[in-house]
Design a protein around this motif. Structure first.
Motif, PDB file in Angstrom:
ATOM      1  N   CYS A   1       0.864  -1.219   0.257  1.00  0.00           N
ATOM      2  CA  CYS A   1      -0.636  -0.351   0.061  1.00  0.00           C
ATOM      3  C   CYS A   1       1.442   1.939   0.075  1.00  0.00           C
TER       4      CYS A   1
ATOM      5  N   GLY B   1      -3.984   4.891   2.464  1.00  0.00           N
ATOM      6  CA  GLY B   1      -5.243   4.177   2.109  1.00  0.00           C
ATOM      7  C   GLY B   1      -6.349   3.247   3.185  1.00  0.00           C
ATOM      8  N   GLN B   2      -5.411   2.040   3.475  1.00  0.00           N
ATOM      9  CA  GLN B   2      -6.556   1.194   4.542  1.00  0.00           C
ATOM     10  C   GLN B   2      -7.201   2.117   5.867  1.00  0.00           C
TER      11      GLN B   2
ATOM     12  N   ARG C   1      -8.507   1.368  -8.629  1.00  0.00           N
ATOM     13  CA  ARG C   1     -10.286   1.758  -7.940  1.00  0.00           C
ATOM     14  C   ARG C   1     -10.876   1.998  -8.811  1.00  0.00           C
TER      15      ARG C   1
ATOM     16  N   GLN D   1     -10.838  -2.825  -2.080  1.00  0.00           N
ATOM     17  CA  GLN D   1      -9.865  -3.726  -2.156  1.00  0.00           C
ATOM     18  C   GLN D   1     -10.444  -4.822  -2.557  1.00  0.00           C
TER      19      GLN D   1
HETATM   20 MO   LIG Z   1      -3.468   0.377   0.700  1.00  0.00          MO
END
Ligand SMILES: [Mo]
Ligand SMILES: Nc1nc2c(c(=O)[nH]1)N[C@H]1C(S)=C(S)[C@@H](COP(=O)(O)OP(=O)(O)OC[C@H]3O[C@@H](n4cnc5c(=O)[nH]c(N)nc54)[C@H](O)[C@@H]3O)O[C@H]1N2
Ligand SMILES: Nc1nc2c(c(=O)[nH]1)N[C@H]1C(S)=C(S)[C@@H](COP(=O)(O)OP(=O)(O)OC[C@H]3O[C@@H](n4cnc5c(=O)[nH]c(N)nc54)[C@H](O)[C@@H]3O)O[C@H]1N2
Ligand code: SF4
Length: 695
Positions: free
Chosen positions: A136, A330-331, A581, A587
């Motif tokens: 990531c 991101g997460q 994405r 994801q």
């Molecule tokens: Mo990510």
């Protein structure tokens, strides 16, 4: 009658939008909270997230596969855990401790990420733990550490974006990946500020920008060096800033000397007039430089980010209000997940596992001798690739990742996962990785447990529990505790989030990522607390105003050079293949593909291509097409768009089976961060056969 509202945060991305959950006439209802980041905004994934709470597809019992070809069968927790203990002991006796690996996730709470790192080192005693953050933002993290001496995604609160005059957004499609953050960019535009987007596709983000630099995939470093070259040539440097707040400028000056505009135009496809306009704009204003996966997920991702940091530093745009470099993590817990020890080379608080002082400090907290702490293990892709190899893994625990879909070269990785002596997967649903497991453990999801998350700004947040988990479902912490108990170490692996967080606070005291002053109460009162934060002190919304984090307080320039791509298009595989994405899927899709509303919005798996290319290949909109690289093929519907370069194919990676973009991607790794090259490889495209169309 409506029930009381529980204040929590979205289950998905690093925006961690504030939300309230409540029940109305037996149904779960979500409402956006007025939190300082999202301010009442959420995207459609947040709005539909409650569909996960009562999903009939939830795992509610452990599953066990006794023999390799047998089906998964529902068993009791005791049976599942006893099976794991027996297998792990057998494997470690035969192959050594490091033959058992652990793969974590950046979506896990800080408590669980910390606990998983401790469990791996103290209970399993293995060196081999890493996590999906390596896929990531690992390159931005490595670059931040090198240039600034610390890695925090944004070194300023996101509201500051609205006050800048210009933002260079490199390889980020935030209008789809973090929609509520757009309100700060809209304010910037209202204030007269300019947005420059660097992307090979005219994404919704790029379409709204003042400049769209439609770059040749994989050449961002050339762009960065080219802009600094122009800044030097046109006398736009901030010499005073360079002299007082940085070191090593001369190596950056030498590095960019040969990146003259005509050459940069030829390699990147961005014309010289635009290059000059953008450099002047960035030089004369309060400017921010923000990278995301499009710039970072490359085999030269660390150097690319360093190139943009060189540019920001050269122009004097860092360490002051409304200026700076940042990575758009991101997460959900992409930030906190990278600080507390689920990385192969790391201990909690962003300590280094190979640093003798750090080892002593953490070992003392954990009640073991420093010699008992394993050394650095293998990085995420290396760990997966080692499965079944001599001195590689024989067993793997996966907690919070669906590597069968999200790993590069996924075809090979799936075969290796299936062949392991023991694969244990803990998940909410039967993901593609769980389908391959010997033991599947049903885990609680966001609204069924308490815990902290650290958002993309470094703001630590609290998710409160809104609902009791379904019967039979345990939190990851509970099962780690139950396993540890079986090895006589239960007291070392607590299962209560607050107890774990208090331990994390003690262990990180005095470390780089110091959480010692952060409590659940303080988070609630202040709408989040920015780390570092020591007990009795203020938190740190802005990091670099007085000094950078290197011992001399200065930021560092770096000599970064472009040496080409790991795989260039050629006659056999003539196109750039890039991945990313869409707004309505998250994801590997384990969660969002189970929400019909989101599937309807995203449509089926697709491959985006330019109309000229479609015409040449006789492909029409909606045709089933096959894209192929040297690693494998995937199929999807043709989506014809003049927003993409004619030499480039784009495929989102949200789907499994033969619709998986990662069947094609190349596992070339960045030498520093070990980030795989997800964003460029060479591929060809053709119409699918009838059999493929029907499957
Ligand atoms: Mo990510
Ligand atoms: N809807 C949705 N939102 C998400 C996620 C999700 O899965 N779905 N995931 C979350 C996570 S974990 C992450 S990491 C973030 C990622 O957020 P982003 O980084 O915004 O997402 P991506 O789509 O991977 O990549 C961004 C852009 O990079 C472009 N790109 C491809 N190759 C190159 C290149 O060589 N150079 C440049 N400059 N650009 C290139 C792509 O065209 C794409 O538009 O999103 C978070 N938010
Ligand atoms: N081609 C290509 N591949 C990519 C990328 C790309 O841009 N292109 N991006 C990469 C990036 S940036 C990322 S972040 C990765 C993400 O890819 P993955 O690591 O696969 O991430 P998710 O799909 O979010 O997987 C999380 C899994 O954990 C489960 N889960 C959620 N919460 C919990 C929990 O609390 N406990 C447990 N035990 N399980 C939980 C979910 O149901 C899901 O199955 O993919 C990478 N792969
Ligand atoms: S932007 Fe991210 S955190 Fe906010 S609602 Fe959407 S997925 Fe959730």
């Amino acid at each position: 009658m409506s029930q009381p509202k529980t204040a929590t945060h979205c289950p998905y991305c690093a925006m961690q939008c504030g939300m309230n959950l409540t029940q109305h006439e037996g149904n779960w209802v979500v409402e956006a909270r007025d939190f300082p980041t999202n301010r009442g905004g959420m995207c459609r994934k947040g709005w539909t997230s409650v569909a996960l709470l009562e999903s009939p597809q939830r795992l509610t019992s452990p599953l066990l596969r006794r023999e390799k070809d047998a089906p998964l069968q529902s068993v009791s927790w005791d049976e599942a855990l006893d099976f794991i203990v027996g297998k792990v002991e057998q494997i470690q006796d035969k192959w050594g401790r490091d033959a058992v690996g652990v793969f974590g996730g950046g979506g896990l709470t800080n408590e669980k990420a910390y606990l998983l790192g401790k469990f791996a080192r103290v209970v399993l005693k293995t060196a081999n733990i890493d996590y999906n953050g390596r896929f990531c933002m690992a390159s931005a993290a490595a670059a931040g550490n090198k240039a600034f001496g610390i890695d925090r995604g944004l070194p300023f609160p996101m509201q500051d974006i609205a006050q800048a005059d210009a933002v260079l957004l490199i390889g980020s499609n935030i209008a789809e990946t973090m929609p509520p953050i757009m309100q700060w960019f809209e304010k910037l535009r209202e204030n007269g500020g300019k947005l420059i987007v660097v992307d090979p596709r005219a994404t919704p983000t790029a379409q709204n920008a003042d400049y769209h630099l439609q770059i040749t995939p994989g050449t961002d470093l050339v762009l960065a060096n080219g802009l600094l070259h122009i800044a030097i040539e046109e006398g736009l440097l901030d010499e005073a800033f360079i002299a007082t707040r940085t070191t090593d400028f001369e190596c950056a000056r030498r590095a960019v000397a040969s990146y003259w505009p005509a050459r940069v135009e030829r390699i990147t496809g961005v014309d010289e007039a635009n290059l000059r306009d953008v450099t002047r704009l960035l030089a004369r204003a309060n400017s921010m430089f923000l990278t995301a996966r499009g710039a970072e997920q490359h085999a030269n991702g660390t150097e690319t980010v360093l190139g943009f940091i060189n540019l920001a530093l050269g122009l004097g745009k860092a360490g002051k209000f409304y200026n700076g470099y940042g990575c758009l993590t991101g997460q959900g817990n992409g930030q906190g997940g990278r600080e507390h020890g689920q990385k192969a080379d790391q201990l909690p608080g962003y300590r280094k596992i190979e640093n003798e002082t750090h080892r002593r400090e953490v070992a003392a907290h954990w009640g073991i001798s420093p010699d008992e702490l394993p050394r650095a293990g293998k990085s995420a892709y290396e760990l997966l690739d080692s499965m079944g190899e001599a001195d590689g893994l024989r067993a793997l625990f996966v907690m919070g990742s669906n590597v069968a879909v999200s790993s590069p070269s996924a075809g090979k990785i799936r075969r290796k996962l299936a062949a392991l002596e023991l694969l244990v997967v803990s998940d909410l649903f039967l993901s593609e990785t769980a389908e391959l497991a010997d033991v599947v453990l049903p885990a609680t999801q966001w609204a069924e447990e308490q815990g902290t998350m650290t958002n993309l700004e470094g703001r630590v947040l609290l998710r409160n529990q809104a609902k009791t988990p379904p019967e039979g479902v345990w939190s990851d912490a509970q099962f780690l505790n139950a396993l540890a108990k079986r090895w006589g170490q239960g007291e070392r692996i607590p299962s209560e989030p607050r107890v774990i967080f208090d331990e994390l606070r003690r262990v990180t005291k005095g470390a780089l990522a110091d959480y010692s002053g952060i409590t659940y109460e303080r988070i609630t009162q202040n709408k989040g607390v920015f780390w570092p934060c020591r007990a009795g002190y203020d938190d740190t919304p802005r990091l670099f105003h007085d000094r950078f984090a290197h011992p001399d307080g200065r930021a560092r320039f770096h000599d970064v050079q472009f040496f080409g791509l790991p795989e260039e298009p050629d006659t056999e595989y003539p196109f750039f293949f890039t991945t990313g994405r869409v707004m309505s899927q998250y994801q590997s899709g384990t969660q969002t593909r189970r929400i019909p509303e989101l599937n309807a919005m995203s449509g089926p798996p697709f491959v985006e291509l330019h109309p000229d290319l479609a015409l040449e290949m006789g492909i029409s909109e909606g045709d089933m097409v096959r894209v192929t690289s040297r690693r494998g093929s995937a199929t999807g519907c043709a989506k014809i768009s003049d927003g993409i370069r004619a030499d480039t194919l784009f495929m989102p990676f949200h789907w499994g089976g033969h619709h998986s973009a990662n069947l094609l991607t190349i596992p070339a790794l960045d030498p520093t961060s070990k980030m795989p090259e997800f964003k460029v490889c060479a591929a060809k495209i053709e119409k699918a056969t009838e059999v493929e169309r029907d499957s």
